[in-house]
Scaffold this motif. Structure first.
Motif, short mmCIF file in Angstrom:
data_model
loop_
_atom_site.label_atom_id
_atom_site.label_comp_id
_atom_site.label_asym_id
_atom_site.label_seq_id
_atom_site.Cartn_x
_atom_site.Cartn_y
_atom_site.Cartn_z
N LYS A 250 1.89 -48.47 -32.85
CA LYS A 250 2.73 -47.99 -31.74
C LYS A 250 1.93 -47.00 -30.89
O LYS A 250 1.02 -46.33 -31.38
CB LYS A 250 3.97 -47.25 -32.27
CG LYS A 250 4.85 -48.09 -33.16
CD LYS A 250 5.80 -48.93 -32.33
CE LYS A 250 6.87 -49.64 -33.10
NZ LYS A 250 6.56 -50.22 -34.38
N ASN A 251 2.33 -46.85 -29.63
CA ASN A 251 1.79 -45.78 -28.81
C ASN A 251 2.63 -44.53 -29.09
O ASN A 251 3.83 -44.64 -29.40
CB ASN A 251 1.90 -46.17 -27.33
CG ASN A 251 1.31 -45.12 -26.41
OD1 ASN A 251 1.90 -44.08 -26.17
ND2 ASN A 251 0.12 -45.39 -25.91
N GLY A 252 2.01 -43.35 -28.95
CA GLY A 252 2.71 -42.08 -29.22
C GLY A 252 3.98 -41.89 -28.41
O GLY A 252 4.88 -41.16 -28.82
N ARG A 253 4.10 -42.58 -27.26
CA ARG A 253 5.31 -42.40 -26.44
C ARG A 253 6.56 -42.95 -27.12
O ARG A 253 7.67 -42.67 -26.72
CB ARG A 253 5.12 -43.01 -25.04
CG ARG A 253 5.27 -44.49 -24.95
CD ARG A 253 5.21 -44.99 -23.51
NE ARG A 253 3.87 -44.92 -22.97
CZ ARG A 253 2.93 -45.87 -23.18
NH1 ARG A 253 3.20 -46.94 -23.91
NH2 ARG A 253 1.73 -45.73 -22.66
N PHE A 254 6.35 -43.72 -28.18
CA PHE A 254 7.44 -44.29 -28.98
C PHE A 254 8.42 -43.20 -29.44
O PHE A 254 9.60 -43.45 -29.64
CB PHE A 254 6.79 -44.99 -30.19
CG PHE A 254 7.74 -45.61 -31.16
CD1 PHE A 254 8.44 -46.76 -30.82
CD2 PHE A 254 7.92 -45.07 -32.43
CE1 PHE A 254 9.31 -47.35 -31.74
CE2 PHE A 254 8.78 -45.65 -33.34
CZ PHE A 254 9.47 -46.79 -33.00
N ILE B 177 -0.10 -34.66 -20.69
CA ILE B 177 -0.80 -35.33 -21.80
C ILE B 177 -1.63 -36.49 -21.25
O ILE B 177 -2.79 -36.67 -21.60
CB ILE B 177 0.20 -35.83 -22.87
CG1 ILE B 177 1.02 -34.68 -23.44
CG2 ILE B 177 -0.52 -36.58 -23.98
CD1 ILE B 177 2.16 -35.11 -24.36
N ARG B 178 -1.01 -37.25 -20.34
CA ARG B 178 -1.71 -38.42 -19.78
C ARG B 178 -3.00 -37.98 -19.06
O ARG B 178 -4.05 -38.61 -19.22
CB ARG B 178 -0.79 -39.16 -18.80
CG ARG B 178 -1.33 -40.53 -18.46
CD ARG B 178 -0.68 -41.12 -17.26
NE ARG B 178 0.76 -41.31 -17.42
CZ ARG B 178 1.54 -41.83 -16.48
NH1 ARG B 178 1.02 -42.20 -15.33
NH2 ARG B 178 2.82 -41.97 -16.68
N GLU B 179 -2.90 -36.89 -18.31
CA GLU B 179 -4.07 -36.37 -17.59
C GLU B 179 -5.18 -35.96 -18.56
O GLU B 179 -6.36 -36.22 -18.33
CB GLU B 179 -3.66 -35.14 -16.74
CG GLU B 179 -3.14 -35.50 -15.37
CD GLU B 179 -4.12 -36.37 -14.60
OE1 GLU B 179 -3.79 -37.56 -14.44
OE2 GLU B 179 -5.19 -35.88 -14.21
N LEU C 289 9.46 -32.37 -26.64
CA LEU C 289 10.66 -32.82 -27.35
C LEU C 289 10.49 -34.28 -27.77
O LEU C 289 10.20 -35.13 -26.93
CB LEU C 289 11.91 -32.69 -26.45
CG LEU C 289 13.24 -32.94 -27.16
CD1 LEU C 289 13.67 -31.72 -27.98
CD2 LEU C 289 14.34 -33.28 -26.17
N ASN C 290 10.62 -34.52 -29.04
CA ASN C 290 10.53 -35.89 -29.58
C ASN C 290 11.79 -36.22 -30.38
O ASN C 290 12.64 -35.34 -30.58
CB ASN C 290 9.31 -36.02 -30.50
CG ASN C 290 8.07 -36.55 -29.77
OD1 ASN C 290 7.06 -36.89 -30.37
ND2 ASN C 290 8.12 -36.62 -28.46
N TYR C 291 11.88 -37.47 -30.82
CA TYR C 291 13.08 -37.93 -31.54
C TYR C 291 12.69 -38.56 -32.87
O TYR C 291 11.73 -39.33 -32.94
CB TYR C 291 13.83 -38.96 -30.68
CG TYR C 291 14.44 -38.32 -29.44
CD1 TYR C 291 15.78 -37.98 -29.40
CD2 TYR C 291 13.64 -38.03 -28.33
CE1 TYR C 291 16.32 -37.37 -28.28
CE2 TYR C 291 14.18 -37.43 -27.20
CZ TYR C 291 15.52 -37.10 -27.18
OH TYR C 291 16.05 -36.50 -26.07
C1 LIG Z 1 -3.48 -39.18 -30.67
C2 LIG Z 1 -2.22 -39.22 -29.82
C3 LIG Z 1 -1.01 -38.98 -30.43
C4 LIG Z 1 0.16 -38.92 -29.67
N1 LIG Z 1 1.33 -38.61 -30.29
C5 LIG Z 1 2.45 -38.46 -29.56
C6 LIG Z 1 3.67 -38.07 -30.18
O1 LIG Z 1 3.75 -37.86 -31.39
N2 LIG Z 1 4.76 -37.90 -29.39
C7 LIG Z 1 4.71 -38.10 -28.02
O2 LIG Z 1 5.72 -37.92 -27.36
N3 LIG Z 1 3.57 -38.49 -27.41
C8 LIG Z 1 2.44 -38.67 -28.14
N4 LIG Z 1 1.28 -39.05 -27.52
C9 LIG Z 1 1.25 -39.25 -26.07
C10 LIG Z 1 1.54 -40.69 -25.64
O3 LIG Z 1 0.85 -41.61 -26.44
C11 LIG Z 1 1.08 -40.92 -24.18
O4 LIG Z 1 -0.26 -40.65 -24.08
C12 LIG Z 1 1.86 -40.08 -23.21
O5 LIG Z 1 3.21 -40.46 -23.27
C13 LIG Z 1 1.35 -40.20 -21.76
O6 LIG Z 1 1.18 -41.52 -21.39
P1 LIG Z 1 2.32 -42.42 -20.64
O7 LIG Z 1 2.68 -41.68 -19.39
O8 LIG Z 1 1.62 -43.72 -20.42
O9 LIG Z 1 3.49 -42.52 -21.58
C14 LIG Z 1 0.10 -39.16 -28.27
C15 LIG Z 1 -1.13 -39.46 -27.67
C16 LIG Z 1 -2.28 -39.51 -28.43
C17 LIG Z 1 -3.58 -39.83 -27.76
#
Ligand SMILES: Cc1cc2nc3c(=O)[nH]c(=O)nc-3n(C[C@H](O)[C@H](O)[C@H](O)COP(=O)(O)O)c2cc1C
Length: 256
Positions: free
Chosen positions: A64-68, A82-84, A97-99
């Protein structure tokens, strides 16, 4: 999907020895490791602490991607930050804030760091540490002598002192109880963003260092050493992560 899982396995196994997973599992922290070169920038490793905090099993998290873990109350501007940071391949620390799997929201201090290949200076993985934030309200109501300025003597000694494992786990159980209280509170999404304490910030920085030192140690014997700072940019072949995320997608479309 199988080919994606194969890439994920390979991402970790090709760089770290067999014992790396075990050593990472021994760490008490909540953290995840991702590979930006694989399509979708998936999680390739999740710690036991992270599984416990989120309520998901490892099988549900890997790939999964972290945005999950985001939801309706997650601040979009923070997500952009975070994206930047990922695009610029640098460290970032934000309150997020996460769920959990059961839908309960929780605040955490999210600290992200790139992991570099020592040989060519590329980012091989990203490492993120997720430290749950105990709200001020529950800090005040708890038995712990927490303080914003770091005079949180009792708890700090337990966490950073020469603590034995069982002492640590007792205190973490208490911390779990506090966090459960936090998640019981209704309307967490609408509250003021939770600010991390100095203690929580130190905890995140320590956790990053601990994980990085395990990764460095266990990458040595594969001959593909990683490091926390970009050591060298050999030649002109340096491609940054965002470009590699795109290349990963293209590569994946050929595999499928
Ligand atoms: C190593 C790593 C772990 C991440 N863990 C989380 C997480 O636990 N919770 C979260 O909300 N985002 C987490 N993220 C951030 C998302 O994966 C994503 O990068 C962020 O939502 C920005 O990208 P987007 O705009 O495409 O969603 C993590 C990113 C990375 C690189």
């Amino acid at each position: 999907m199988d080919s994606q899982l194969g890439l994920i396995e390979q991402s970790f196994n090709s760089r770290y020895t067999f014992w790396a997973r075990e050593a990472l599992d021994d760490l008490p922290d909540n953290f995840t490791i991702t590979d930006p070169s694989i399509s979708g920038h998936p999680i390739v490793f999740a710690s036991r602490g992270f599984m416990k905090m989120s309520g998901y099993s490892r099988e549900e998290i890997i790939g999964k991607n972290g945005r999950f873990f985001q939801g309706p109350g997650t601040n979009r501007r923070t997500v952009m930050e975070i994206r930047e940071a990922i695009r610029e391949e640098r460290t970032v620390e934000v309150n997020l804030l996460n769920y959990r799997k059961d839908g309960t929201p929780f605040w955490m201090l999210f600290r992200l760091s790139p992991v570099f290949c020592k040989q060519d200076g590329r980012v091989t993985h990203f490492l993120a540490v997720q430290v749950p934030i105990v709200s001020k309200k529950h800090r005040r109501n708890s038995g712990f002598n927490f303080s914003e300025e770091g005079s949180d003597s009792g708890f700090r000694e337990i966490v950073f002192g020469s603590c034995r494992r069982e002492v640590c786990s007792d205190s973490l159980l208490d911390l779990d109880r506090l966090l459960a209280l936090d998640s019981d509170s209704q309307g967490l999404e609408n509250e003021e963003p939770c600010e991390a304490s100095e203690l929580e910030k130190r905890k995140a920085a320590n956790a990053i260092n601990n994980v990085l030192s395990v990764l460095t140690q266990y990458s040595a014997s594969t001959g593909k050493l990683v490091c926390e700072k970009r050591c060298s940019i050999a030649g002109v072949g340096f491609i940054n992560s965002s470009l590699r995320i795109s290349l990963g997608r293209i590569k994946q479309s050929f595999v499928l």
